[in-house]
Design an enzyme around this catalytic site. Structure first.
Site, short mmCIF file in Angstrom:
data_model
loop_
_atom_site.label_atom_id
_atom_site.label_comp_id
_atom_site.label_asym_id
_atom_site.label_seq_id
_atom_site.Cartn_x
_atom_site.Cartn_y
_atom_site.Cartn_z
N SER A 1 -6.68 -14.89 -35.23
CA SER A 1 -7.69 -15.29 -34.40
C SER A 1 -9.07 -14.59 -34.92
O SER A 1 -10.03 -14.80 -34.41
CB SER A 1 -7.51 -14.62 -33.07
OG SER A 1 -6.34 -15.29 -32.35
N LYS B 1 -11.64 -17.20 -35.32
CA LYS B 1 -12.69 -17.75 -34.30
C LYS B 1 -14.03 -16.91 -34.43
O LYS B 1 -15.09 -17.62 -33.83
CB LYS B 1 -12.15 -17.06 -32.99
CG LYS B 1 -10.79 -17.54 -32.42
CD LYS B 1 -10.27 -17.13 -31.23
CE LYS B 1 -9.09 -17.71 -30.74
NZ LYS B 1 -7.83 -17.33 -31.35
N SER C 1 -10.09 -14.53 -26.50
CA SER C 1 -9.19 -15.21 -27.71
C SER C 1 -8.73 -16.80 -27.31
O SER C 1 -7.76 -16.95 -27.67
CB SER C 1 -8.51 -14.35 -28.23
OG SER C 1 -8.27 -14.56 -29.54
#
Length: 419
Positions: free
Chosen positions: A89, A92, A149
């Site tokens: 993640s 991102k 997230s």
């Protein structure tokens, strides 16, 4: 080649007393060779990021790690920093960067609403829990990506900005190249596991620096500890936000392939450090290792401002100009990151190929300031002309030639040819 060595002592903002190490006129080929040696691999410009050698020792438990000073770009610690890894993640950060860029350019507004497709709604993993066929405000999506997230929020943004997630991945790759991220390749907007989706710790640190420096108005979301959307409250997964140590961002990540990772930024006083660590075994190790690495960097290193932009460092001799010397100044503030233990051992040399032939334009790069200390690799920083120097008139050129001829004979040698 003219070399002037000077010593920098603790507490001094400028260079200390001068001692002339060697002064003279070298053949241009020799000067070029020496300058090339100064700028060879290992000797780097402060503005482009510097690597510290023989720095205080540290060993990270992460498989990949890097610690960077935000102001100078100096790398305080690196472990497998250029190794491809699953960023999970932490990917991102790039999705957010592209969105922030669109906001800053005016192509997107914070109050715009993006539609939720079935693909976005069906995304697994961490979610913002957007509703199928609904429309979500951009500001909500920002918080959904950063705080919660949300993989679903990433797909919503990707499809709105590029038409499809595949097309958005191409935008991410183009952006990475523009930012100098040479070790990254994206196949999706969320960091969903894919062997062709990878980043390096160094690239993540580069991306984090750009977000912090380019988008301060949006960076604030990274310090937000919780967010509620659709009646569902979720806390930020960054463990260091909940410790009173100055961390104000940025993003965690976890997949089976990548392990537990964290990109974080800590600010104490005027200093900001950016850390990336990945490949850890669990959430506790991620929290402890992140705090340990950042605290070590703050404790063992410091930034020292040597000169302000435009401040005269030294003067250089001029050949056949309307003045005999030209001031040498840095184009911007000169700050170096050094180990605290070596703060009293900093030295600097002004190096230039001289005398410098007129005409000289103000702002023209004509010298280097080479900074050295026991704990760092030499840093070669450009110095520019502090004023314009025009060519001397006919009489001035004749007088300069006579003066140089007399000087050369007085030193017992033939006067050397000038450029």
């Amino acid at each position: 080649m003219t070399v002037i060595a000077q010593s920098l002592r603790s507490g001094m903002a400028a260079l200390g007393h001068c001692r002339d190490i060697r002064s003279g006129i070298a053949p241009r080929g020799v000067a070029v060779a020496l300058m090339a040696a100064l700028l060879a691999p290992g000797a780097v410009l402060v503005a482009s990021g510097t690597a510290l050698a023989a720095a205080p020792t540290f060993e990270s438990a992460g498989k990949q790690a890097i610690l960077v000073d935000d102001l100078t770009g100096s790398v305080l610690y690196a472990k497998n920093a250029d190794e491809r890894m699953a960023p999970s993640s932490m990917s991102k950060l790039m999705t957010a960067y592209v969105l922030f860029d669109r906001l800053k350019s005016g192509r997107v507004s914070i109050s715009d609403e993006f539609p939720v497709s079935e693909k976005a709604w069906r995304m697994g993993g961490s979610k913002m829990f957007v509703e199928l066929n609904s429309r979500v405000k951009v500001e909500d999506l920002i918080q959904g990506i950063i705080v919660q997230s949300g993989n679903d929020a990433c797909v919503v943004v990707a499809e709105a900005l590029a038409g499809s997630e595949d097309a958005f991945a191409r935008v991410m790759n183009d952006t990475a190249r523009e930012l100098g991220m040479t070790g990254s390749h994206f196949t999706n907007a969320s960091g969903w596991p894919d062997p062709e989706h990878y980043m390096t710790a160094r690239d993540l640190a580069t991306l984090a620096r750009h977000i912090i420096d380019e988008f301060p108005e949006y960076y604030k979301y990274y310090s937000q500890t919780e967010y509620t959307y659709g009646g569902i409250k979720q806390g930020n997964r960054n463990p260091l936000l909940y410790k009173d140590i100055g961390v104000d961002g940025m993003k965690t990540g976890h997949t089976e392939a990548g392990g537990y990772g964290l990109t974080a930024s800590m600010k104490q006083g005027d200093r900001r450090l950016i850390m990336v660590v990945n490949g850890l075994s669990g959430v506790n190790e991620r929290s402890n290792e992140g705090e340990r690495l950042l605290s070590w960097g703050m404790r063992e290193f410091e930034n020292r401002k040597l000169f302000s932009a435009g401040e005269v460092v030294e003067t250089a001799e001029v050949w056949l100009g309307d003045t005999g010397t030209v001031p040498l100044v840095p184009a911007r503030d000169l700050v170096v990151t050094i180990p605290v233990a070596d703060r009293n051992s900093l030295t600097a040399k002004v190096v230039y190929d001289g005398p410098i032939p007129a005409p000289i334009a103000e702002g023209q790069e004509i010298a280097k300031l080479v900074v050295d200390a026991p704990g760092i690799e030499p840093l070669a920083v450009p110095l520019v002309a502090g004023q314009t120097v025009t060519e001397a008139g006919p009489i001035g050129r004749i007088l300069a030639a006579i003066s140089h001829f007399v000087s050369g004979v007085a030193e017992g040698g033939e006067p050397q040819k000038q450029p």
